[in-house]
Design an enzyme around this catalytic site. Structure first.
Site, PDB file in Angstrom:
ATOM      1  N   MET A   7      52.728  12.699 -10.663  1.00  0.00           N
ATOM      2  CA  MET A   7      51.756  13.243  -9.876  1.00  0.00           C
ATOM      3  C   MET A   7      52.459  14.612  -9.157  1.00  0.00           C
ATOM      4  O   MET A   7      53.522  14.493  -8.404  1.00  0.00           O
ATOM      5  CB  MET A   7      51.278  12.299  -8.832  1.00  0.00           C
ATOM      6  CG  MET A   7      50.351  11.177  -9.752  1.00  0.00           C
ATOM      7  SD  MET A   7      49.723   9.960  -8.665  1.00  0.00           S
ATOM      8  CE  MET A   7      51.369   9.076  -8.418  1.00  0.00           C
ATOM      9  N   CYS A  19      44.812  17.004 -16.758  1.00  0.00           N
ATOM     10  CA  CYS A  19      44.632  17.943 -15.420  1.00  0.00           C
ATOM     11  C   CYS A  19      43.648  18.628 -15.753  1.00  0.00           C
ATOM     12  O   CYS A  19      43.288  19.772 -16.427  1.00  0.00           O
ATOM     13  CB  CYS A  19      45.780  18.521 -15.308  1.00  0.00           C
ATOM     14  SG  CYS A  19      45.610  19.438 -13.692  1.00  0.00           S
ATOM     15  N   LYS A  74      48.659  11.760 -22.266  1.00  0.00           N
ATOM     16  CA  LYS A  74      47.795  11.240 -21.169  1.00  0.00           C
ATOM     17  C   LYS A  74      46.619  12.141 -21.095  1.00  0.00           C
ATOM     18  O   LYS A  74      46.412  13.380 -21.275  1.00  0.00           O
ATOM     19  CB  LYS A  74      48.489  11.473 -19.850  1.00  0.00           C
ATOM     20  CG  LYS A  74      47.538  11.200 -18.571  1.00  0.00           C
ATOM     21  CD  LYS A  74      47.911  10.473 -17.557  1.00  0.00           C
ATOM     22  CE  LYS A  74      47.140   9.997 -16.529  1.00  0.00           C
ATOM     23  NZ  LYS A  74      47.167  11.083 -15.391  1.00  0.00           N
ATOM     24  N   ASN A  80      44.082   3.803 -17.011  1.00  0.00           N
ATOM     25  CA  ASN A  80      44.313   4.278 -15.922  1.00  0.00           C
ATOM     26  C   ASN A  80      42.930   4.935 -14.938  1.00  0.00           C
ATOM     27  O   ASN A  80      42.096   5.084 -15.880  1.00  0.00           O
ATOM     28  CB  ASN A  80      45.385   5.577 -15.943  1.00  0.00           C
ATOM     29  CG  ASN A  80      45.288   6.604 -14.722  1.00  0.00           C
ATOM     30  OD1 ASN A  80      45.055   7.737 -14.655  1.00  0.00           O
ATOM     31  ND2 ASN A  80      45.800   6.169 -13.772  1.00  0.00           N
ATOM     32  N   GLY A  81      43.138   4.644 -13.602  1.00  0.00           N
ATOM     33  CA  GLY A  81      41.910   5.159 -12.885  1.00  0.00           C
ATOM     34  C   GLY A  81      41.486   4.104 -12.065  1.00  0.00           C
ATOM     35  O   GLY A  81      40.814   3.206 -12.528  1.00  0.00           O
TER      36      GLY A  81
HETATM   37  C1  LIG Z   1      48.374  14.293  -5.595  1.00  0.00           C
HETATM   38  C2  LIG Z   1      47.882  14.084  -7.216  1.00  0.00           C
HETATM   39  C3  LIG Z   1      48.653  14.535  -8.056  1.00  0.00           C
HETATM   40  C4  LIG Z   1      48.432  14.235  -9.374  1.00  0.00           C
HETATM   41  N1  LIG Z   1      49.302  14.649 -10.489  1.00  0.00           N
HETATM   42  C5  LIG Z   1      49.325  14.475 -11.862  1.00  0.00           C
HETATM   43  C6  LIG Z   1      49.815  15.078 -12.876  1.00  0.00           C
HETATM   44  O1  LIG Z   1      51.015  15.841 -12.328  1.00  0.00           O
HETATM   45  N2  LIG Z   1      49.803  14.602 -14.031  1.00  0.00           N
HETATM   46  C7  LIG Z   1      48.899  13.678 -14.316  1.00  0.00           C
HETATM   47  O2  LIG Z   1      48.887  13.307 -15.494  1.00  0.00           O
HETATM   48  N3  LIG Z   1      48.069  12.941 -13.431  1.00  0.00           N
HETATM   49  C8  LIG Z   1      48.295  13.604 -12.051  1.00  0.00           C
HETATM   50  N4  LIG Z   1      47.356  12.962 -11.189  1.00  0.00           N
HETATM   51  C9  LIG Z   1      46.252  12.057 -11.588  1.00  0.00           C
HETATM   52  C10 LIG Z   1      46.940  10.635 -11.510  1.00  0.00           C
HETATM   53  O3  LIG Z   1      48.152  10.571 -12.548  1.00  0.00           O
HETATM   54  C11 LIG Z   1      45.885   9.658 -12.189  1.00  0.00           C
HETATM   55  O4  LIG Z   1      45.437   9.704 -13.334  1.00  0.00           O
HETATM   56  C12 LIG Z   1      44.868   9.675 -11.120  1.00  0.00           C
HETATM   57  O5  LIG Z   1      45.016   9.812  -9.847  1.00  0.00           O
HETATM   58  C13 LIG Z   1      43.767   8.440 -11.322  1.00  0.00           C
HETATM   59  O6  LIG Z   1      44.296   7.232 -11.355  1.00  0.00           O
HETATM   60  P1  LIG Z   1      44.421   6.416 -10.068  1.00  0.00           P
HETATM   61  O7  LIG Z   1      43.191   5.963  -9.549  1.00  0.00           O
HETATM   62  O8  LIG Z   1      45.399   5.192 -10.037  1.00  0.00           O
HETATM   63  O9  LIG Z   1      44.998   7.206  -8.800  1.00  0.00           O
HETATM   64  C14 LIG Z   1      47.580  13.354  -9.948  1.00  0.00           C
HETATM   65  C15 LIG Z   1      47.044  12.597  -8.966  1.00  0.00           C
HETATM   66  C16 LIG Z   1      47.136  13.108  -7.239  1.00  0.00           C
HETATM   67  C17 LIG Z   1      46.635  12.125  -6.389  1.00  0.00           C
END
Ligand SMILES: Cc1cc2nc3c(=O)[nH]c(=O)nc-3n(C[C@H](O)[C@H](O)[C@H](O)COP(=O)(O)O)c2cc1C
Length: 309
Positions: A1, A83, A122, A194-195
């Site tokens: 992230m 993304c 992803k 995921n999510g």
């Molecule tokens: C601050 C932040 C940065 C993120 N950066 C990335 C990233 O660089 N690559 C990616 O695949 N997902 C990124 N995500 C998405 C998360 O990997 C994830 O897919 C998303 O938050 C949903 O999952 P969660 O509900 O468990 O947070 C980011 C999420 C956050 C909050």
């Protein structure tokens, strides 16, 4: 992230969980081709298993960057096709590539020509208004033919225009059923969901339906959620103090900022956060601040005593 899962966070998380697979922030091919490779790719041996997530859409450049990742010792190359940010779209990569499964397949296959590492993807379940399951099924079907065996599916659409990245993690509805269908349709592939997963019970409920669970925000804000049995927070803090002392080139601020959630939900969680956010103390760059914080939160009645003397 981005801005979160840097090497310090990953090292910290590894002290909490020996098994979790850790992912880098998305690193663009541009950053590696034109930028400081060592700054982006260096990591500690203790972080294994760790995956390098790349963002890009040019097969040769991705292959070149994957090769760098291999040289640095990463265990997996992960392609970011999820993304939604406008900046990423201008670079023509991220979630918009879900509309170009053949290009994604070429990227995977070029990377696999170059490195003997698993290449994983992803992605989302769709983009914009696409509601048809067939869209993600065909995406996975095309990309797996190029040799990707693991798909990490953020189970909501990416809306490419009009929603910020943050809104794109909250507004499009989660459809876990699409991921379960992917697992049924591609039983030999590894499907990671995921999510919106934030508790142990939710993790356990997914196992059996899919092969793995990826946590994003919860793993950052509440890292203890993933703690191995028998670990204590005090052990983790001690390890982080040693880590800082072994690496005087790191700033305490850069390390401590990822540790703010360690006591999430526990008594004195706010006090811990406050102590680790004290600008003046952080400036001194003395890892002893972590021990001071530990003493305050782990000593029963400490605050009251301190206040009354
Ligand atoms: C601050 C932040 C940065 C993120 N950066 C990335 C990233 O660089 N690559 C990616 O695949 N997902 C990124 N995500 C998405 C998360 O990997 C994830 O897919 C998303 O938050 C949903 O999952 P969660 O509900 O468990 O947070 C980011 C999420 C956050 C909050």
């Amino acid at each position: 992230m981005m801005d979160w899962s840097d090497r310090h966070y990953r090292y910290f998380m590894r002290q909490i969980s020996a098994q979790a697979r850790l992912y880098t922030e998305m690193i663009t091919t541009g950053a590696l081709v034109h930028g400081d490779v060592d700054r982006h790719l260096a990591f500690s041996e203790e972080e294994h298993p760790v995956a390098l997530q790349l963002g890009g859409s040019e097969p040769d450049e991705l292959a070149r960057c994957a090769k760098l990742g291999r040289q640095y010792g990463y265990d997996e190359i992960n392609l970011n096709i999820g993304c939604p940010s406008e900046r990423v779209q201008r670079g023509a990569f991220g979630a918009c590539l879900m509309a170009e499964p053949r290009l994604v397949a070429s990227c995977v296959s070029r990377i696999l020509d170059e490195v003997d590492l698993p290449v994983t993807v992803k992605h989302r379940i769709g983009i914009d208004n696409v509601a048809d399951y067939g869209f993600v099924r065909d995406f996975v079907g095309t990309v797996c033919e190029a040799g990707a065996r693991t798909f990490i599916v953020h189970a909501r659409n990416a809306v490419l225009k009009g929603l910020s990245p943050k809104e794109n993690r909250e507004i499009p509805p989660l459809k876990y059923a699409y991921v379960y269908r992917l697992k049924q349709d591609f039983p030999k592939l590894e499907m990671v969901i995921n999510g919106g997963i934030t508790t142990r019970a939710q993790i356990d409920a997914q196992i059996g339906k899919v092969d793995g669970v990826m946590l994003g925000r919860a793993a950052y804000h509440d890292p203890w959620l993933l703690a191995d049995a028998g670990k204590t927070r005090a052990d983790v803090v001690q390890r982080m103090v040693s880590y800082c002392r072994e690496h005087p080139e790191f700033t305490l601020r850069g390390v401590a900022r990822h540790m703010l959630g360690l006591y999430h939900g526990a008594p004195k969680a706010r006090l811990w956060r406050r102590m680790l956010s004290d600008s003046e103390k952080l400036k001194r760059n003395d890892p002893g601040l972590l021990l001071e914080g530990l003493e305050v939160v782990e000593t029963p009645g400490y605050v009251e005593v301190a206040l009354s003397t």
